[in-house]
Design a protein around this motif. Structure first.
Motif, PDB file in Angstrom:
ATOM      1  N   TYR A   1      24.197 -19.712  83.352  1.00 26.26           N
ATOM      2  CA  TYR A   1      23.802 -19.160  82.063  1.00 26.26           C
ATOM      3  C   TYR A   1      22.629 -19.949  81.490  1.00 26.26           C
TER       4      TYR A   1
ATOM      5  N   HIS B   1      20.631 -10.867  76.270  1.00 30.53           N
ATOM      6  CA  HIS B   1      21.422 -11.902  75.608  1.00 30.53           C
ATOM      7  C   HIS B   1      22.121 -11.349  74.363  1.00 30.53           C
TER       8      HIS B   1
ATOM      9  N   THR C   1      24.796 -14.343  79.912  1.00 35.08           N
ATOM     10  CA  THR C   1      26.127 -14.257  79.317  1.00 35.08           C
ATOM     11  C   THR C   1      26.851 -15.591  79.411  1.00 35.08           C
TER      12      THR C   1
END
Length: 240
Positions: free
Chosen positions: A4, A12, A116
């Protein structure tokens, strides 16, 4: 290894449930695609999703190089035969079509991982799957995302350590045995450390997870996902 990366991109800002739903719909379309224009469209959408998430094609190729290598070997192996003509084009082409369907899915999954947070993924799973099964699945996915990069780093350290000690001059089967043995030892050690850490931190099945909320942009992506699923349904009904 893909991880990430914080950012403010369009991907996002999406709810993780929206991104999971889009991945599911995209995979359905990918496995049902049968024409060249459909395949090209899949690649365009997959690369676009990756770029919108702030990822890079080079990063995906570096992270998935072994998977892509195995996929590339599929068509030649599928075409080999033990009798004349020794190579059949039909099976090789069928295998190549399957490979082409998988590669865009890897790009979309890379976009999800890049944009994520792990806690958001766990929250999405536990809110979608109720009860203890959802909690168990959320914990499993979170631990997998966190520790696969760690295990990959351990593997690189083992390989570099053997090379520094002259192990790269040993036969291939000897090097493979040493690398696998040392990597498994490190993996079991990591699992013991993880168990102790969870106990020390009073591991909870239902911790306070981040709040999830759908926005207007999520509605657009859900409509796009529904359109993708509708395309698959129409193709199935046309065949029937």
């Amino acid at each position: 290894m893909l991880t990430y990366t914080p950012g403010e991109t369009v991907v996002h800002r999406l709810d993780p449930r929206t991104k999971l739903g889009f991945q599911f719909a995209f995979a359905l379309v990918a496995f049902s695609a049968s024409t060249l224009p459909q395949g090209v469209g899949l690649f365009v959408v997959a690369v676009g999703a990756l770029l919108l998430a702030g990822g890079s094609i080079r990063g995906v190729l570096r992270a998935y190089w072994f998977v892509l290598l195995v996929l590339a070997l599929g068509p030649p192996i599928a075409g080999l035969t033990l009798d004349p003509p020794w190579f059949r084009v039909g099976p090789a082409v069928d295998s190549a079509r399957s490979v082409v369907r998988i590669v865009p899915i890897l790009f979309v999954s890379a976009a999800y991982i890049t944009a994520t947070p792990i806690r958001a993924t766990r929250a999405a799973i536990q809110k979608t799957v109720p009860g203890r099964p959802g909690q168990l699945l959320g914990v499993g996915v979170a631990l997998t995302f966190r520790h696969v990069p760690v295990l990959g780093a351990d593997l690189r350290r083992v390989r570099d350590g053997l090379a520094a000690r002259g192990g790269d001059t040993a036969p291939v089967h000897v090097r493979a045995r040493r690398i696998v043995t040392l990597t498994l030892v490190r993996a079991f050690r990591r699992s013991d450390q993880l168990a102790v850490a969870l106990q020390a931190r009073c591991f909870a099945w239902n911790p306070t997870l981040p709040r999830l909320r759908f926005g207007r942009l999520d509605l657009v992506v859900w409509l796009l996902s529904a359109a993708l699923v509708a395309v698959v349904v129409v193709d199935i009904l046309s065949v029937l």
